[in-house]
Structures are given as structure tokens and as C-alpha cells.
Enzyme design. Sequence first.
Site: not given
Length: 481
Positions: A10, A36, A111-112, A252
Site C-alpha cells: 500500500c 495500490g 502498509n506492510g 521495482y
Amino acid sequence: MACETLRHHCGVMGVWGDENAAELVYHGLYSLQHRGQESAGIVSADNDRFHRQIGMGTLAQVFSGPATLRELAGRSAIGHNRYSTTGSASQYNIQPLYAELRDGPVAVAHNGNLVNTKKLRRSLQEDGAIFHSTTDSEIIVHLMARSRSDQVRGKLVEAVSNVQGAFSLIVLSDHALYAARDPYAWRPLSIGRSPDGAWAIASETCAFDLIGYEYVQDVEPGTVAVVNDGGLETERFAEAEHTYHCVFEHVYFSRPDSRVGGEYIDKFRRKMGKHLSQEHPADDADIVISVPDSSNTAALGYAKESSTKFEMGLIRNHYVGRTFIQPTQTMREMGVKLKFNPVGGVLRDRNVVVVEDSIVRGTTLHKLAALLRSAGAKELHVRVSCPPIRYPCYYGMDFPSRDELIATGRDVEQIRRQIGVDSLGYLSVENLLASVPQKHGVGYCTACFTGDYPIPVEDAEEETGTKYRYRSARDEEDEED
Ligand code: 5GP
Ligand code: MG
């Protein structure tokens, strides 16, 4: 609702102390949209009155006009973009989460991926907790609700001390904006400041550039940072010998114009390309092309090091979403063609080095190889700026299960034949690590390449075929002897 825990990665963004908080968060989320596209949401705080606007889809789909933002009043706000593959793409999982705690409301954006959620969730449920979503993030809210501390900061410290895994978290209360980052600092999280002294916290620093905030520092591993009108305070809740930054963020996922530890990701990717050229030269190549946009900078590094001309051999249609998240394989294969068109004039009769940042299922390259050949390319030499991805990620990347990964059970020669190219070379783990900052206290998670999972994962043992090797602190001590 699926009971499987949602896996997601996210983008998160928060602002404290600016009249246009919600609008700034909205713009910040725009620059984090690559993190996201499945759902988006913003919660604002107008003193102790919280406003929440969430929905499925991209930011543009959820916030269709200025009117939707006007309702998000207040000098502080947080927002979230979610991207998931595992678990249900449900309304219930949209963040920021909102909860009325004993001492007031809070909103949470995460996030995670946490890795000890099954046991925690079960014990909370046995204790009477009611869950509304399948996100692991909701566990943090429950742990905060149960804390005896009468301050949000204390509640947050207690909650994050009890979860394991990757979290870059922001929490909003009526008193402050909080950030928490796990001790291994898997996912990025940075602090920014406006010229007027307002604060922002975001997954990536590119969000600050857009809203005119200065990048101040990263949120330190194992700390909670608190910002409000009184300034910035930090509190350490956990120590680790070194970090396990996700190296795939550098390969990436993060934008090249974002900074980590003060340095541009762009620089790391160029180094990856440089090392890739040294490790896997392609002597009879006429041109180097990228697979835009994700491998552009690595391709530039490769071209420079090999003194080969960089060309634009593929034109990307920017109105097509990410091919990766299309639900079926057929759509995914169609998607590659929708997204890229080869430039015949550039490719015809040329020996081409195609620099790609990563191969996951192999769909993109398999299709691209055929497209590039149909445009007249002679030889195709694929160079990949990371090692073969052989193991699933449990810390927040949405790699599929082992049997869908093209590198599972195949050596490089077999992969080369499978995608149909003349040569194939991957960057080694050593050279990948040589391309990213190596400082005291900084280490990287390379589990997707090596299967060395730095911390234990509940799910990993249950999933078939996952070689799960946990290196305990004890093992490392033994090795040092
Ligand atoms: P493949 O087609 O081999 O399954 O996926 C590789 C392509 O997807 C590469 O072009 C790479 O840039 C991109 N990619 C790698 N990881 C991810 C990811 O987590 N999400 C998305 N959307 N694309 C990815
Ligand atoms: Mg790509």
C-alpha cells in the site's frame, strides 16, 4: 467473507497542521498511486470530529470531484491506497480504518504485512473482539483499544510491540499524527515538513515533492514518531541489530524519484544496470531497450556501462492499468499487448538487449518476446536487474504462490527457453546488494530470491513447498564464533 488474512501492499500519507490537509493527502496519494489501485480512502480530523471517505478503485474513481474533498474538513488527515492479491477485495478492508477508542477517535493506515496475526486474532476473538475486516491492520486497532494507557501514543507503542512482521503505519488522533515502523523497517516511511511548519508522513518522498513539503528524515526502525503543533518527538519501542529493508522496493516497487536515507532510488537502479552489464554482457548487441516504465533507469545504467545505445523500442499505453493485477491469465496475456507496442523502425534487424526489472510469472516477457520478434528484432538478450524470484513474500509484496513463479523448479536455461529468447541473465544477489546503500545498521530482506525469511511466518509453514528457513539470532551468533 474469507477468513484468510489479506495480504497487501500500500501507500500511506498523512498531514498535520495545514488548512488543506485532506487535499494535500489526496495529492500525496496521487504520487503514491503506483503502490495500490484497489481501494483508496482519506480520513480527516476537524478537532475531534472525524470525516471519512473511502471506496474501491483508484483515487480518481473514489474522489470524483472537489465536492467529495470539501467534506473532509480539518487541519489534519491521513489516507491510504491499497493493492492486494490474497484475501478478499472487499469493502470491509478499505483503509484508513476508523475506531472510537475509550479516550477518543483514531484512524489507522497500514502498509506492510504482519506475520503473527492468526494467533493474535484468535485470542482477541476468544476475548470477545469483533472484527469487521480480514486485514491484519485491524488487529493493531484492537490492541490499541485494549491498552490500559490513557494516551494514544502509549496505546500505539503497546500495540506495535505486540505484533510481528512488516508495518509502516500512520495513526491520526485529535491530538497528533503518529507514525510507527517495525524494527526491521521492511517498508519505507518518511517525514516531511512544509515551509509553514506543517508536517507530513508518507510511504515515499515523491509525495512531498508534489505538495511542496521538504523531506526531513525517514521514520527510524523500531520507533514511533509523533508530530503536532508542538513539533516532532520520537520514541523507540524495539531494537534490532540491523534492518531488513525490502530490496524489491529498490528494484521495482518504489518510484525512482523517491529518496531513502537521503538518496534517490534512481541511483540504486542505475547501479543495478551497471552491475548487470558487467555480470552479463551482450557483446553483439546493437541497442538496449527497457520495458517502460519500471526498468527505464536500470536500462540506462546497462546502456552506459556497456557503451550501447539506449533506445525506446516499446511504447507504453498509459491508460491501461497494471497487467499484473488482472484477475485471469487470459486477461493478463491480453493486457501485455494492450500495454506495449513495439517500434518497428527501432527494432528491425537489430540485436536487442531488453532490460527488465524482474520476472515474476514470466507472462510479460514471454508475450513481449513474441511482439519484439514480430516487429523484426533479430536477437533478444534479456537482462533482469534482480535475481530469480523463487519464494513468496510474507512481508507485503504480492508475489503469487510458488507454483506460479516461473523460476520455481527451473534453472535459468529452462526459463530462457520458456520465454523464448536468445539469452537470459539475472543480476546476482551479491551484485544486487552491491547496488544499494550498505551502512552500519542497514541490511536487506532477500527472502523472495533466497528463501531466507528473516522472521518466522505463520503462513509459510502451512503453504506447500515453501522452504522456510528462519535464521535466529542464535544461529548468527554461532556463525560468528
Ligand atoms: P510477470 O509478467 O513476469 O508476471 O511480471 C513481471 C513484470 O511485472 C515486470 O515488468 C515487473 O516490472 C512487473 N512487476 C514485478 N513485480 C510486480 C508487482 O508486485 N506488481 C506489479 N503490478 N507489477 C510487478
Ligand atoms: Mg515492468
